[in-house]
Design a protein around this motif. Sequence first.
Motif, short mmCIF file in Angstrom:
data_model
loop_
_atom_site.label_atom_id
_atom_site.label_comp_id
_atom_site.label_asym_id
_atom_site.label_seq_id
_atom_site.Cartn_x
_atom_site.Cartn_y
_atom_site.Cartn_z
N CYS A 140 0.84 -1.21 0.00
CA CYS A 140 0.00 0.00 0.00
C CYS A 140 0.87 1.25 0.00
O CYS A 140 0.58 2.22 -0.71
CB CYS A 140 -0.93 0.01 1.22
SG CYS A 140 -2.20 -1.27 1.17
N TRP A 141 1.92 1.23 0.80
CA TRP A 141 2.87 2.34 0.85
C TRP A 141 3.49 2.57 -0.54
O TRP A 141 3.60 3.71 -0.99
CB TRP A 141 3.96 2.02 1.88
CG TRP A 141 5.05 3.02 2.01
CD1 TRP A 141 5.06 4.15 2.80
CD2 TRP A 141 6.33 3.00 1.36
NE1 TRP A 141 6.25 4.82 2.67
CE2 TRP A 141 7.05 4.14 1.79
CE3 TRP A 141 6.94 2.13 0.45
CZ2 TRP A 141 8.35 4.43 1.34
CZ3 TRP A 141 8.22 2.41 0.00
CH2 TRP A 141 8.91 3.55 0.44
N ALA A 142 3.86 1.48 -1.21
CA ALA A 142 4.49 1.58 -2.53
C ALA A 142 3.54 2.16 -3.57
O ALA A 142 3.94 3.00 -4.39
CB ALA A 142 4.97 0.19 -2.97
N VAL A 143 2.27 1.73 -3.55
CA VAL A 143 1.28 2.25 -4.51
C VAL A 143 1.06 3.74 -4.27
O VAL A 143 1.01 4.54 -5.21
CB VAL A 143 -0.05 1.47 -4.40
CG1 VAL A 143 -1.12 2.11 -5.29
CG2 VAL A 143 0.14 0.01 -4.79
N LEU A 144 0.92 4.14 -3.01
CA LEU A 144 0.73 5.56 -2.67
C LEU A 144 1.91 6.39 -3.16
O LEU A 144 1.73 7.44 -3.79
CB LEU A 144 0.57 5.73 -1.16
CG LEU A 144 -0.78 5.30 -0.56
CD1 LEU A 144 -0.68 5.18 0.96
CD2 LEU A 144 -1.87 6.29 -0.93
N ARG A 145 3.11 5.91 -2.88
CA ARG A 145 4.32 6.65 -3.29
C ARG A 145 4.43 6.74 -4.80
O ARG A 145 4.82 7.77 -5.36
CB ARG A 145 5.56 5.95 -2.71
CG ARG A 145 5.74 6.10 -1.22
CD ARG A 145 6.28 7.48 -0.84
NE ARG A 145 7.59 7.72 -1.43
CZ ARG A 145 8.75 7.46 -0.81
NH1 ARG A 145 8.74 6.96 0.42
NH2 ARG A 145 9.90 7.72 -1.39
N ASP A 153 -0.03 9.15 -14.12
CA ASP A 153 -0.22 7.71 -14.34
C ASP A 153 -1.11 7.07 -13.27
O ASP A 153 -1.16 5.85 -13.16
CB ASP A 153 1.15 7.00 -14.32
CG ASP A 153 1.99 7.32 -15.54
OD1 ASP A 153 1.40 7.70 -16.56
OD2 ASP A 153 3.22 7.21 -15.45
N ALA A 154 -1.80 7.89 -12.49
CA ALA A 154 -2.57 7.38 -11.34
C ALA A 154 -3.53 6.26 -11.71
O ALA A 154 -3.55 5.20 -11.06
CB ALA A 154 -3.33 8.53 -10.67
N ASN A 159 -5.12 0.52 -11.75
CA ASN A 159 -5.64 -0.64 -12.50
C ASN A 159 -4.67 -1.83 -12.42
O ASN A 159 -5.10 -2.98 -12.35
CB ASN A 159 -5.88 -0.27 -13.96
CG ASN A 159 -7.11 0.61 -14.13
OD1 ASN A 159 -8.02 0.58 -13.30
ND2 ASN A 159 -7.15 1.39 -15.20
N GLY A 160 -3.38 -1.52 -12.44
CA GLY A 160 -2.38 -2.58 -12.41
C GLY A 160 -2.12 -3.14 -11.02
O GLY A 160 -1.48 -4.18 -10.88
N SER A 161 -2.60 -2.44 -9.99
CA SER A 161 -2.30 -2.84 -8.61
C SER A 161 -3.46 -3.56 -7.92
O SER A 161 -3.27 -4.18 -6.87
CB SER A 161 -1.92 -1.61 -7.78
OG SER A 161 -0.81 -0.94 -8.35
N VAL A 162 -4.65 -3.48 -8.50
CA VAL A 162 -5.83 -4.07 -7.86
C VAL A 162 -5.65 -5.57 -7.64
O VAL A 162 -5.96 -6.10 -6.57
CB VAL A 162 -7.11 -3.80 -8.69
CG1 VAL A 162 -8.28 -4.62 -8.17
CG2 VAL A 162 -7.47 -2.33 -8.65
N GLY A 163 -5.17 -6.27 -8.66
CA GLY A 163 -5.01 -7.73 -8.57
C GLY A 163 -4.09 -8.14 -7.44
O GLY A 163 -4.38 -9.08 -6.69
N VAL A 193 5.52 0.81 -9.14
CA VAL A 193 5.21 0.16 -7.86
C VAL A 193 6.31 -0.84 -7.51
O VAL A 193 6.70 -0.96 -6.35
CB VAL A 193 3.83 -0.54 -7.91
CG1 VAL A 193 3.55 -1.29 -6.61
CG2 VAL A 193 2.72 0.47 -8.18
N ARG A 194 6.81 -1.54 -8.51
CA ARG A 194 7.92 -2.48 -8.29
C ARG A 194 9.14 -1.76 -7.70
O ARG A 194 9.80 -2.26 -6.78
CB ARG A 194 8.32 -3.16 -9.61
CG ARG A 194 7.33 -4.23 -10.07
CD ARG A 194 7.73 -4.81 -11.42
NE ARG A 194 6.94 -5.99 -11.73
CZ ARG A 194 7.26 -7.23 -11.39
NH1 ARG A 194 8.37 -7.46 -10.71
NH2 ARG A 194 6.49 -8.24 -11.71
#
Length: 274
Positions: A140-145, A153-154, A159-163, A193-194
Amino acid sequence: MDTCKKPNMSSTSDFVNALKTGGFDLTKMNNVMTESCPMPNKGGSKRSKKGGRVLTFDNIKYLFVTFLTIMSGYLLTGDSIAARGIVDGLGGIFSGECAYVQNSIFGAIGFNNPICEIWSGILNQLYQAIRGNPMAIAFCWAVLRAIIAAPNDASRILNGSVGAFVGLVNGQYPGLIDIPRDQLMNSSLPESVREQLNEAGVNPDTVVEKSSAVTTPDMGETDMGVSTGGRKKAKKAKKSKKSKTAKKSKKAKKSKKAKKSKKAKKSRKPKGRR
């Protein structure tokens, strides 16, 4: 004593503004989360064959964004390791006990009304699922950052992080969210995110592996999206099938045994005098 942890509203505003910059439809999310409330299941609402309430991919995405917005005022104040300790004390925010804190966060998103009861319940379940999971908190921290760093690109990042989010939640509480794999075909973890996960000391491939291991491969005819709470009935169905198979097998063995016994008795019968 006030036990409600106050968020850094500046960080929350930064995240919400990043969503707006990226073209994320907050108005539609507001409508889904606060106005178009699903009716309680009383026999009439749609459920998946697994027994859970049927949701859509967008529903899960809006829940994820709402969840991240609540977390943003806490997770964006430091590194991912510091964030892990903060998360444990947020139960009151998600349960609604700290209503004034929750209202200030939802006000920043632009919610005009309280969120639907069902969404509130699921958000609390999501919190319970990730609170004791350092990998999920780091994710979650990584997605927020990643979204703060690249607001344009939000939508793509979300969309790529939901799964992966679904996978991490299910890893803690199997069956909390059932989602057909075909809805995640285009949901590959974004590179940004990676990078943030690597910075947090978490292997991105491990996150992907965990998410793919617990997503449902197929839901047959229920191609309507995501269902919550359906895994228990699926397990019962499997158990019932196994039980029936075992019973048939036992019956067949008994029948064979009985036939053999009769045959043996016949062969042992003395032949009549001629």
